[in-house]
Design a protein around this motif. Structure first.
Motif, mmCIF file in Angstrom:
data_model
loop_
_atom_site.group_PDB
_atom_site.id
_atom_site.type_symbol
_atom_site.label_atom_id
_atom_site.label_comp_id
_atom_site.label_asym_id
_atom_site.label_seq_id
_atom_site.Cartn_x
_atom_site.Cartn_y
_atom_site.Cartn_z
ATOM 1 N N LEU A 34 10.697 76.022 104.506
ATOM 2 C CA LEU A 34 10.346 76.334 103.126
ATOM 3 C C LEU A 34 9.070 75.667 102.628
ATOM 4 N N GLU A 35 8.832 74.418 103.008
ATOM 5 C CA GLU A 35 7.741 73.664 102.399
ATOM 6 C C GLU A 35 6.486 73.523 103.257
ATOM 7 N N ILE A 36 6.648 73.304 104.538
ATOM 8 C CA ILE A 36 5.491 73.033 105.393
ATOM 9 C C ILE A 36 4.476 74.178 105.374
ATOM 10 N N PRO A 37 4.893 75.449 105.484
ATOM 11 C CA PRO A 37 3.878 76.516 105.451
ATOM 12 C C PRO A 37 3.076 76.564 104.149
ATOM 13 N N SER A 38 3.707 76.204 103.031
ATOM 14 C CA SER A 38 2.959 76.234 101.772
ATOM 15 C C SER A 38 2.051 75.014 101.621
ATOM 16 N N LEU A 39 2.403 73.897 102.264
ATOM 17 C CA LEU A 39 1.566 72.702 102.175
ATOM 18 C C LEU A 39 0.392 72.753 103.149
ATOM 19 N N ILE A 40 0.641 73.310 104.326
ATOM 20 C CA ILE A 40 -0.389 73.399 105.356
ATOM 21 C C ILE A 40 -0.673 74.873 105.591
ATOM 22 N N GLY A 41 -1.895 75.273 105.401
ATOM 23 C CA GLY A 41 -2.243 76.685 105.525
ATOM 24 C C GLY A 41 -2.273 77.195 106.951
ATOM 25 N N ASP A 42 -2.465 76.301 107.908
ATOM 26 C CA ASP A 42 -2.574 76.711 109.306
ATOM 27 C C ASP A 42 -1.191 77.045 109.873
ATOM 28 N N PRO A 43 -0.984 78.248 110.388
ATOM 29 C CA PRO A 43 0.346 78.627 110.895
ATOM 30 C C PRO A 43 0.717 77.963 112.224
ATOM 31 N N ALA A 44 -0.180 77.184 112.811
ATOM 32 C CA ALA A 44 0.115 76.547 114.085
ATOM 33 C C ALA A 44 0.862 75.219 113.921
ATOM 34 N N TRP A 45 0.943 74.671 112.718
ATOM 35 C CA TRP A 45 1.529 73.345 112.526
ATOM 36 C C TRP A 45 3.045 73.283 112.348
ATOM 37 N N PRO A 46 3.709 74.259 111.777
ATOM 38 C CA PRO A 46 5.156 74.101 111.553
ATOM 39 C C PRO A 46 5.979 73.864 112.818
ATOM 40 N N ALA A 47 5.661 74.517 113.918
ATOM 41 C CA ALA A 47 6.458 74.338 115.148
ATOM 42 C C ALA A 47 6.340 72.923 115.706
ATOM 43 N N PRO A 48 5.125 72.358 115.859
ATOM 44 C CA PRO A 48 5.055 70.973 116.342
ATOM 45 C C PRO A 48 5.695 69.974 115.378
ATOM 46 N N LEU A 49 5.554 70.200 114.078
ATOM 47 C CA LEU A 49 6.183 69.309 113.112
ATOM 48 C C LEU A 49 7.703 69.408 113.173
ATOM 49 N N LEU A 50 8.231 70.594 113.415
ATOM 50 C CA LEU A 50 9.672 70.763 113.584
ATOM 51 C C LEU A 50 10.150 69.977 114.794
ATOM 52 N N PHE A 51 9.430 70.070 115.905
ATOM 53 C CA PHE A 51 9.796 69.343 117.119
ATOM 54 C C PHE A 51 9.758 67.837 116.906
ATOM 55 N N VAL A 52 8.690 67.348 116.313
ATOM 56 C CA VAL A 52 8.551 65.904 116.091
ATOM 57 C C VAL A 52 9.644 65.399 115.151
ATOM 58 N N GLY A 53 9.914 66.128 114.090
ATOM 59 C CA GLY A 53 10.964 65.727 113.153
ATOM 60 C C GLY A 53 12.336 65.693 113.816
ATOM 61 N N CYS A 54 12.643 66.711 114.611
ATOM 62 C CA CYS A 54 13.937 66.739 115.308
ATOM 63 C C CYS A 54 14.031 65.603 116.327
ATOM 64 N N ALA A 55 12.933 65.299 117.006
ATOM 65 C CA ALA A 55 12.932 64.194 117.970
ATOM 66 C C ALA A 55 13.152 62.855 117.270
ATOM 67 N N VAL A 56 12.526 62.660 116.124
ATOM 68 C CA VAL A 56 12.710 61.418 115.372
ATOM 69 C C VAL A 56 14.155 61.302 114.881
ATOM 70 N N ILE A 57 14.705 62.388 114.387
ATOM 71 C CA ILE A 57 16.096 62.368 113.920
ATOM 72 C C ILE A 57 17.036 62.049 115.080
ATOM 73 N N LEU A 58 16.789 62.625 116.247
ATOM 74 C CA LEU A 58 17.609 62.338 117.425
ATOM 75 C C LEU A 58 17.513 60.874 117.835
ATOM 76 N N LEU A 59 16.309 60.312 117.827
ATOM 77 C CA LEU A 59 16.131 58.904 118.172
ATOM 78 C C LEU A 59 16.842 57.985 117.183
ATOM 79 N N VAL A 60 16.715 58.270 115.907
ATOM 80 C CA VAL A 60 17.376 57.440 114.892
ATOM 81 C C VAL A 60 18.894 57.543 115.005
ATOM 82 N N SER A 61 19.383 58.744 115.256
ATOM 83 C CA SER A 61 20.823 58.926 115.406
ATOM 84 C C SER A 61 21.347 58.187 116.640
#
Length: 72
Positions: free
Chosen positions: A34-61
Motif C-alpha cells: 500500500l505505501e511503498i509504491p506511493s513513496l517511491i516512484g520507481d517500480p523496481a524497489w518494492p520487491a527488494p524492500l519486501l525481501f529485506v523486511g521479511c528477512a529482518v522480521i525472520l531474524l528478529v523472530s
C-alpha cells in the motif's frame, strides 16, 4: 462451550506458531503493497524492500525464540 474455545485454539495453533511473527509479516506486506509504491516512484524497489523486511522480521523472530529458550 469450553470445548469450542479449545478446538478453535487448537486449529489456530496448527497454522500460527508465533503470533508476533505472523502479525509482523502481514503488516510489512501490507505496508509494502500500500505505501511503498506511493513513496517511491520507481517500480523496481518494492520487491527488494519486501525481501529485506521479511528477512529482518525472520531474524528478529529467531533471535526472540532463542532468547525464550535461554540460548543467547
Amino acid at each position: 462451550m469450553t470445548w469450542l474455545k479449545s478446538a478453535a485454539a487448537e486449529l489456530f495453533s496448527l497454522f500460527v506458531d508465533d503470533v508476533w511473527f505472523s502479525i509482523a509479516l502481514l503488516g510489512w506486506i501490507a505496508i509494502d503493497i500500500l505505501e511503498i509504491p506511493s513513496l517511491i516512484g520507481d517500480p523496481a524497489w518494492p520487491a527488494p524492500l519486501l525481501f529485506v523486511g521479511c528477512a529482518v522480521i525472520l531474524l528478529v523472530s529467531s533471535w526472540r525464540a532463542a532468547r525464550r529458550r535461554g540460548k543467547p
